[in-house]
Structure formats: C-alpha cells, structure tokens
Design a protein around this motif. Structure first.
Motif, PDB file in Angstrom:
ATOM      1  N   LYS A 145      26.605  32.627 -71.369  1.00 50.04           N
ATOM      2  CA  LYS A 145      25.555  31.830 -72.018  1.00 50.04           C
ATOM      3  C   LYS A 145      25.117  32.524 -73.307  1.00 50.04           C
ATOM      4  CE  LYS A 145      23.797  29.719 -67.789  1.00 50.04           C
ATOM      5  NZ  LYS A 145      22.644  29.576 -66.857  1.00 50.04           N
ATOM      6  N   LYS A 146      24.968  31.751 -74.353  1.00 44.78           N
ATOM      7  CA  LYS A 146      24.688  32.334 -75.668  1.00 44.78           C
ATOM      8  C   LYS A 146      23.431  33.198 -75.646  1.00 44.78           C
ATOM      9  CE  LYS A 146      24.762  31.259 -80.546  1.00 44.78           C
ATOM     10  NZ  LYS A 146      24.939  30.213 -81.584  1.00 44.78           N
ATOM     11  N   ARG A 147      22.414  32.769 -74.903  1.00 42.52           N
ATOM     12  CA  ARG A 147      21.155  33.529 -74.890  1.00 42.52           C
ATOM     13  C   ARG A 147      21.310  34.889 -74.188  1.00 42.52           C
ATOM     14  NH1 ARG A 147      20.279  29.546 -70.935  1.00 42.52           N
ATOM     15  NH2 ARG A 147      19.604  30.308 -68.889  1.00 42.52           N
ATOM     16  N   HIS A 148      22.418  35.055 -73.467  1.00 41.64           N
ATOM     17  CA  HIS A 148      22.665  36.316 -72.762  1.00 41.64           C
ATOM     18  C   HIS A 148      23.649  37.226 -73.494  1.00 41.64           C
ATOM     19  CE1 HIS A 148      21.445  34.281 -68.716  1.00 41.64           C
ATOM     20  NE2 HIS A 148      20.402  34.755 -69.367  1.00 41.64           N
ATOM     21  N   HIS A 149      24.145  36.801 -74.654  1.00 43.87           N
ATOM     22  CA  HIS A 149      25.161  37.599 -75.352  1.00 43.87           C
ATOM     23  C   HIS A 149      24.678  39.009 -75.677  1.00 43.87           C
ATOM     24  CE1 HIS A 149      27.898  34.062 -76.827  1.00 43.87           C
ATOM     25  NE2 HIS A 149      27.780  34.122 -75.511  1.00 43.87           N
ATOM     26  N   LYS A 150      23.380  39.151 -75.872  1.00 43.39           N
ATOM     27  CA  LYS A 150      22.842  40.488 -76.180  1.00 43.39           C
ATOM     28  C   LYS A 150      23.027  41.452 -75.022  1.00 43.39           C
ATOM     29  CE  LYS A 150      18.051  39.484 -74.742  1.00 43.39           C
ATOM     30  NZ  LYS A 150      18.272  38.099 -74.277  1.00 43.39           N
ATOM     31  N   ARG A 151      23.306  40.935 -73.826  1.00 40.52           N
ATOM     32  CA  ARG A 151      23.501  41.788 -72.658  1.00 40.52           C
ATOM     33  C   ARG A 151      24.936  42.290 -72.517  1.00 40.52           C
ATOM     34  NH1 ARG A 151      19.787  39.841 -67.739  1.00 40.52           N
ATOM     35  NH2 ARG A 151      17.946  39.182 -68.891  1.00 40.52           N
ATOM     36  N   ARG A 152      25.846  41.768 -73.314  1.00 42.39           N
ATOM     37  CA  ARG A 152      27.226  42.234 -73.255  1.00 42.39           C
ATOM     38  C   ARG A 152      27.273  43.726 -73.597  1.00 42.39           C
ATOM     39  NH1 ARG A 152      30.155  37.071 -76.303  1.00 42.39           N
ATOM     40  NH2 ARG A 152      30.325  35.787 -74.422  1.00 42.39           N
TER      41      ARG A 152
END
Length: 237
Positions: free
Chosen positions: A147-154
């Motif tokens: 999910k785009k909003r979770h990309h920072k967690r990659r």
C-alpha cells in the motif's frame, strides 16, 4: 520481514513513535523448535551486544562472510551454508519459530558454518557487526508494504543502504530479491541514487537469479502462476 512502531517515552510525558523494520510475530513454538533453541543456541546463537563481534573468533577461522537479513524458516540460508562449507554465514530473524526451525535443521544436517541472531537487523548491524567485515549482505523477499501509504516502512531506504555499505568490504555486494515489481522499482531507485555503490547489472537494472541463490518453494509456486522475481546486486566501491 515486516514493520511496526513502538513508543519511546520522553521527558514531560511526551511520546515519540519509532519505525521498526519488522513486526514481532512470536507464533507458537513446536517442541522441536523449542528444544533447538535451548540446546543449540550456545553453539549457533549470537546475542545482540553493544560491541562488535570478532568474526574470526566466532567461527574459529578467517573466511568469507555472508549475512542474511530476514531468513524466515531458514531453508535457503541452510542450503547455501551446506553447499558452501568454506564460507561463514550469519542469519538475522525476529520470528522465533523460524529461528528454532533453522537451528533444528542445521543441527540435524551437521551444518557448522552458520550463526544466527534473533533480533532487529538494524540494531544488530549498528551495534554488533564491524565496519568493512562482510563480503555479502542478502535481503530476500522482504515485506513489500504494497500500500502506498506504507511505502515508508520498506526496509530499503537511503539511510539503511548506507548502513549496509559501511559493513561491506570494498567489492562486497548487497544482494536483494523481491517478487513485487513495484518494490523492485523502489529498490532500484534507492540503490541507483546511493553513493558508493555500483550496479552489477550490465543493463543498469536487474540481474538474472544467480545459481547460488536457491529457488524456494514459494518462488517456484510464483513462477507457475506467472509471477516475476527481480534480483538486484550492488557492489561497494
């Protein structure tokens, strides 16, 4: 590997949330996994510590050293260690049943060139692994956080890849693999912009799966369903 946040208490009642590189999923240990953790940890387990390990002392020899982040149940890591007894392997995993399964299988197969951490990889790298000590760092099929909003967690982010670079010897390789095309594109973008790395792909993008990376059951199933897998190999220069 996946991700979560935890709270850090600050003075005056303020709270800061810190992104972590995983979700701690304990799961239920089988009797075999539990026995392996209690019986094999002294032989193969490494506890997170605030000083760097002397890897020659840990393994009882000087040898090429490969570190894998997030080895799951350990199948491919064990296969690589078994195939390459002249190489030292270190695995980092936070899923306790996976650590137990890996230790149990390693003991049954007589694998002695493997050590494992049950801890956050970011903290292990920061505190326990010396700079310029690793020949390869492997990150295979990390949580894509699609999910785009979770990309920072990659986990593959500019700060993290520089942390990896510090631990690699010159000429050492950061090897990533993912079955999620958008994450492959993200990895390529981050790595291509990262100072001090050279892409080993002649085309400047992805490399074919090298023979030394075992083909997992999960990956075989993906191939049957027509899913792609992307390997990236970047060398420290």
């Amino acid at each position: 590997m996946s991700d979560d946040t935890n709270k850090i208490e600050l003075p005056e009642g303020k709270v800061m949330r810190r992104i972590r590189s995983f979700v701690k999923r304990e799961g239920r240990l089988t009797k075999r996994q539990e026995q392996a953790l209690s019986q094999q940890w002294q032989n193969m387990g490494l506890d997170h510590q605030s000083e760097n390990f002397d890897l020659a002392e840990v393994f009882g020899r000087e040898a090429k050293t490969v570190l894998e982040i997030g080895f799951g149940m350990g199948a491919s890591l064990l296969e690589m260690a078994e195939r390459n007894p002249e190489v030292n392997f270190i695995g980092i995993e936070v899923h306790r049943p996976g650590v137990g399964a890996c230790l149990a299988d390693a003991a049954e197969r007589g694998i002695t060139n493997l050590r494992v951490f049950e801890h956050d990889a970011v903290e292990v790298l920061a505190d326990s692994i010396a700079d310029n000590s690793l020949d390869t760092v492997q990150l295979f099929f990390p949580d894509p956080w699609h999910k785009k909003r979770h990309h920072k967690r990659r986990i593959v982010q500019p700060e993290f890849v520089q942390q990896i670079r510090a631990k690699l010897k010159v000429g050492g390789v950061f090897h990533m693999a993912t079955d999620w095309e958008n994450y492959a594109e993200h990895m390529l973008e981050v790595m291509s912009a990262a100072p001090g790395y050279r892409n080993q792909s002649e085309a400047g993008d992805y490399v074919p799966r090298p023979d030394f990376r075992p083909l997992t059951k999960f990956e075989n199933r993906g191939h049957r369903l027509g899913h792609g897998v992307w390997d990236l190999m970047f060398e420290k220069v």
